[in-house]
Design a protein around this motif. Structure first.
Motif: not given
Length: 358
Positions: A279-290, A295-310
């Motif tokens: 439950s570490d929400f400190s990763i949200i800002p870096p993910l949003l920046e990424a 790169d669609l592959t990177v973007k897709t994995e970032v989106v999945w990651a954001l979904g794991k920690l709403p």
């Protein structure tokens, strides 16, 4: 109560084991302890062609050598003391004898195939005379050995099939797979640190360390994130996510920010696992920046990651991305765009659900 249930669900999803770890749950604690101590391995290899049983010597040599390479003492005489029996059955026309139709080991990668009737080697092991449910299979790239041998002008089809299966056993990472199943991470780490170990083999070993949640390997894998071999670095990112140590988050954030696109994608995947687990929400800002990457592959994995920690901070960026994706139309869209759409829809739904239960 609902919020607590949702958090628990997230944790359970993030803790779902990978193939090796899930399979090991069927082993008793006593069996696990015995497997951790395995050192002496009795190898039994058979080779069967249409003409009958032939000398398995070349196949036996490969299996024996590769198990010795990872540090086991291999014996071939059943009368000699041994901890387990490792069996390899190679056939010109495979007779299926592995797992059940579905469930358990039948659903794992490299499991014996019911439909394959061509040349194959089936691998398994026995502890105290009992098969432990670990089944793997290597196959040739042809089903008809007679036809393949004729095209290659190779003579005897059975001998030709065995030669090709020998090549597959040389390539297949069965020593690392079975060592992971036995829970012997120290042995895997020793091979990983050996400077003579090939990069491809190191990447496979790292994956196995992640699958058995080898926490003691985490510091070593953090270093491997910067390995010049991209496959080693990628495998390390995924393994760190699977292992689940919170201390790995800064290294993965650095890989997300400074790594090559292939590494950024796997770093995002690892961060999604760790962020949800802790439950570490400190990763949200870096993910949003990424998320701003092209790169669609990177973007897709970032989106999945954001979904794991709403987190509601991700809603508007994801909503804007979703709207932009609707400009991609047609009956046969780019597969990468299709995957990105799936990730966005999932993650937005997760955030919507999270907001609803607050």
């Amino acid at each position: 109560m609902k919020k607590a249930t949702w958090i628990l669900t997230l944790l359970l999803v993030s803790l779902i084991g990978t193939d090796s770890s899930a399979r090991r749950e069927v082993l008793s604690q006593e069996q696990k302890e015995l497997l951790k101590k395995v050192q002496r391995v009795l190898v039994e290899t058979v080779a069967i062609t249409d003409e009958g049983t032939i000398d398995p010597g070349p196949l036996d040599e490969v299996v024996t050598r590769r198990l010795r390479d990872i540090g086991y003492t291999v014996v071939t005489d059943p009368a000699q003391p041994h901890d387990v029996v490792f069996r390899v059955k190679c056939e010109q026309r495979k007779v299926w004898e592995g797992t059940s139709a579905s469930g358990g080991d039948a659903d794992l990668p490299d499991s014996p195939s019911r439909v394959w009737k061509g040349p194959a080697c089936q691998l398994t092991y026995l502890l105290d005379g009992k098969k432990m449910g670990w089944y793997k299979e290597v196959r040739t790239d042809f089903q008809d050995a007679i036809q393949a041998a004729g095209q290659a002008k190779a003579g005897d089809p059975g001998i030709y099939a065995m030669a090709k299966l020998k090549e597959r056993l040389e390539q297949y990472y069965f020593p690392a797979l079975v060592t992971a199943d036995w829970g012997q991470q120290e042995r895997l780490l020793k091979v990983l640190d050996d400077p003579t170990t090939a990069p491809a083999r190191k990447a496979k070993i790292i994956s196995q360390l992640g699958e058995i949640f080898a926490a003691e390997a985490a510091p070593r894998l953090v270093v491997s994130l910067k390995d010049p071999d991209i496959e080693i670095a990628k495998a390390s990112a995924i393994a760190l996510g699977n292992i689940g140590k919170k201390e790995s988050i800064p290294a993965l954030l650095d890989a997300l920010k400074t790594g090559k696109p292939d590494l950024q994608a796997t770093a995002a995947k690892g961060l999604g696992l760790l962020g949800a687990l802790h439950s570490d929400f400190s990763i949200i800002p870096p993910l949003l920046e990424a998320l701003n990457t092209d790169d669609l592959t990177v973007k897709t994995e970032v989106v999945w990651a954001l979904g794991k920690l709403p987190d509601k901070r991700a809603y508007e960026p994801l909503r804007a991305l979703q709207q932009s994706l609707y400009t991609h139309s047609g009956t046969d869209p780019d597969p990468k765009v299709k995957k990105l759409k799936e990730a966005v829809n999932y993650s937005l739904k997760q955030i919507d659900t999270w907001e609803y239960i607050q």
